[in-house]
Motif scaffolding. Structure first.
Motif, PDB file in Angstrom:
ATOM      1  N   UNK A   1      31.816  28.875  30.176  1.00 59.61           N
ATOM      2  CA  UNK A   1      33.220  29.048  30.560  1.00 59.61           C
ATOM      3  C   UNK A   1      33.766  30.460  30.464  1.00 59.61           C
ATOM      4  N   UNK A   2      32.959  31.414  30.009  1.00 62.04           N
ATOM      5  CA  UNK A   2      33.462  32.789  29.918  1.00 62.04           C
ATOM      6  C   UNK A   2      33.448  33.441  31.300  1.00 62.04           C
ATOM      7  N   UNK A   3      34.433  34.295  31.557  1.00 59.45           N
ATOM      8  CA  UNK A   3      34.405  35.039  32.825  1.00 59.45           C
ATOM      9  C   UNK A   3      34.306  36.544  32.590  1.00 59.45           C
TER      10      UNK A   3
ATOM     11  N   UNK B   1      32.331  39.306  34.707  1.00 58.41           N
ATOM     12  CA  UNK B   1      32.881  40.665  34.603  1.00 58.41           C
ATOM     13  C   UNK B   1      32.254  41.371  33.403  1.00 58.41           C
ATOM     14  N   UNK B   2      31.727  42.552  33.652  1.00 58.94           N
ATOM     15  CA  UNK B   2      31.104  43.328  32.566  1.00 58.94           C
ATOM     16  C   UNK B   2      32.133  44.298  32.001  1.00 58.94           C
TER      17      UNK B   2
ATOM     18  N   UNK C   1      34.937  34.088  37.112  1.00 58.21           N
ATOM     19  CA  UNK C   1      35.016  35.553  37.214  1.00 58.21           C
ATOM     20  C   UNK C   1      35.862  36.045  38.395  1.00 58.21           C
ATOM     21  N   UNK C   2      35.725  35.394  39.549  1.00 61.90           N
ATOM     22  CA  UNK C   2      36.505  35.835  40.723  1.00 61.90           C
ATOM     23  C   UNK C   2      38.000  35.642  40.493  1.00 61.90           C
TER      24      UNK C   2
ATOM     25  N   UNK D   1      38.546  46.412  41.540  1.00 68.66           N
ATOM     26  CA  UNK D   1      37.156  46.270  41.927  1.00 68.66           C
ATOM     27  C   UNK D   1      36.864  44.838  42.334  1.00 68.66           C
ATOM     28  N   UNK D   2      35.976  44.668  43.234  1.00 74.58           N
ATOM     29  CA  UNK D   2      35.310  43.391  43.366  1.00 74.58           C
ATOM     30  C   UNK D   2      34.007  43.618  42.626  1.00 74.58           C
ATOM     31  N   UNK D   3      33.120  42.677  42.685  1.00 69.32           N
ATOM     32  CA  UNK D   3      31.868  42.851  41.945  1.00 69.32           C
ATOM     33  C   UNK D   3      31.179  44.150  42.391  1.00 69.32           C
ATOM     34  N   UNK D   4      30.799  44.950  41.435  1.00 71.94           N
ATOM     35  CA  UNK D   4      30.400  46.309  41.789  1.00 71.94           C
ATOM     36  C   UNK D   4      29.092  46.381  42.578  1.00 71.94           C
ATOM     37  N   UNK D   5      29.064  47.387  43.437  1.00 75.23           N
ATOM     38  CA  UNK D   5      27.893  47.550  44.309  1.00 75.23           C
ATOM     39  C   UNK D   5      27.138  48.809  43.913  1.00 75.23           C
TER      40      UNK D   5
END
Ligand code: KMH
Ligand code: ZN
Length: 282
Positions: free
Chosen positions: A41-43, A77-78, A260-261, A271-275
């Motif tokens: 359940x963590x994001x 998310x990091x 996460x989203x 940011x969206x998920x980093x590229x």
């Protein structure tokens, strides 16, 4: 009320394997713990890294490897720690930001930290905030006591931070604000409207503060960095176990979890998920 964001603080800098043998240390152990926490359940995962011997580290190589292993399996998310361990220099605390994590912590003041001092002079806070701004990293303001909210707002005036801010109230550190419902309410009402907050209660204060945050519309951080026990005298088996309990209580109280989203949207992350380098293909 927004959906609940749970952050898993996987390892920190202070807890040792002697304190709890289930503490993740290596990049692979951290990645496994992150994925399991996310499944529970963590994001967000709040990341510290450790050297092979378990000592606290801010090695960019270890952050890179750990992030790569997590990113290959999860879009969680990091959030990199820039606090590290007491005594680490400003330069050490900034280097790994060049990896451009989506999020990083920013402690906005100094406190006594047990027998030590967690030193965050104004110049260091400004340098870290400036670097995050330059690199497009979303800061989470770590508030160990009430004055740190004011310090963060001063950085907004200086143009180094911008609204809406996301705060994490770290409560119950020896030297910081005590964990109580009254203080949680006090902190949550002291931040400007439109800002978001989570709470990290230390040790036995982790669970009551989490429940308070669920009810008050805040968010929750749990994990072995903050608390090594599941219940009195019983060591936690994993970070995921601590996350799963909060997820269960939140469900029972009728508050859904953010993935996460959804968490990126709630926290107004640009940011969206980093590229960049952290992705699987790099
Ligand atoms: N280990 C503490 C001295 C953070 O991660 O940003 C600082 C800390 C805060 O854990
Ligand atoms: Zn930390």
């Amino acid at each position: 009320m927004d959906k609940l964001i749970i952050t898993a603080a996987l390892t920190g800098a202070e807890v040792t394997l002697k304190d709890n043998p289930n503490l993740p240390i290596t990049p692979r152990e951290l990645a496994d713990a992150a994925v399991a926490a996310c499944d529970a359940g963590a994001s967000i995962v709040h990341l510290h890294v450790r050297e092979e011997d378990g000592s606290p580290s801010l090695s960019p190589d270890l952050f890179k490897e750990t992030s790569r292993l997590i990113r290959a399996r999860s879009d969680v998310i990091l959030q990199f720690s820039t606090g590290g361990a007491v005594g680490m220099t400003g330069e050490e605390r900034m280097r790994h930001l060049s990896l451009r994590p989506e999020m990083a912590t920013l402690s906005s003041g100094s406190i006594n930290f047990g027998a030590d001092v967690f030193l965050n002079p104004q110049g260091m806070i400004e340098a870290l905030a400036g670097e995050m701004q330059k690199l497009g990293i979303t800061p989470e303001i770590e508030v160990f006591d009430i004055a740190m909210i004011r310090n963060a707002l001063r950085l907004v005036k200086k143009g180094l931070l911008s609204f809406p801010l996301h705060f994490d109230f770290v409560m119950g550190v020896e030297g910081g604000i005590p964990a109580s419902m009254k203080n949680l309410l006090f902190l949550s009402e002291a931040i400007p409207q439109g800002c978001t907050w989570s709470v990290a209660g230390m040790g036995r204060d982790e669970l009551p503060m989490a429940v308070g945050a669920i009810l008050l519309g805040g968010h929750v951080r749990v994990g072995l960095e903050d608390n090594i026990y599941y219940s009195r005298g019983v060591l936690a088996e994993s970070n995921a176990q601590l996350v799963a309990r909060v997820a269960r209580i939140s469900a029972d109280l009728g508050r859904e979890l953010a993935g996460p989203g959804e968490a990126r949207k709630i926290l107004n992350m640009r940011s969206v998920i980093q590229t960049n380098v952290l992705q699987k293909s790099s």
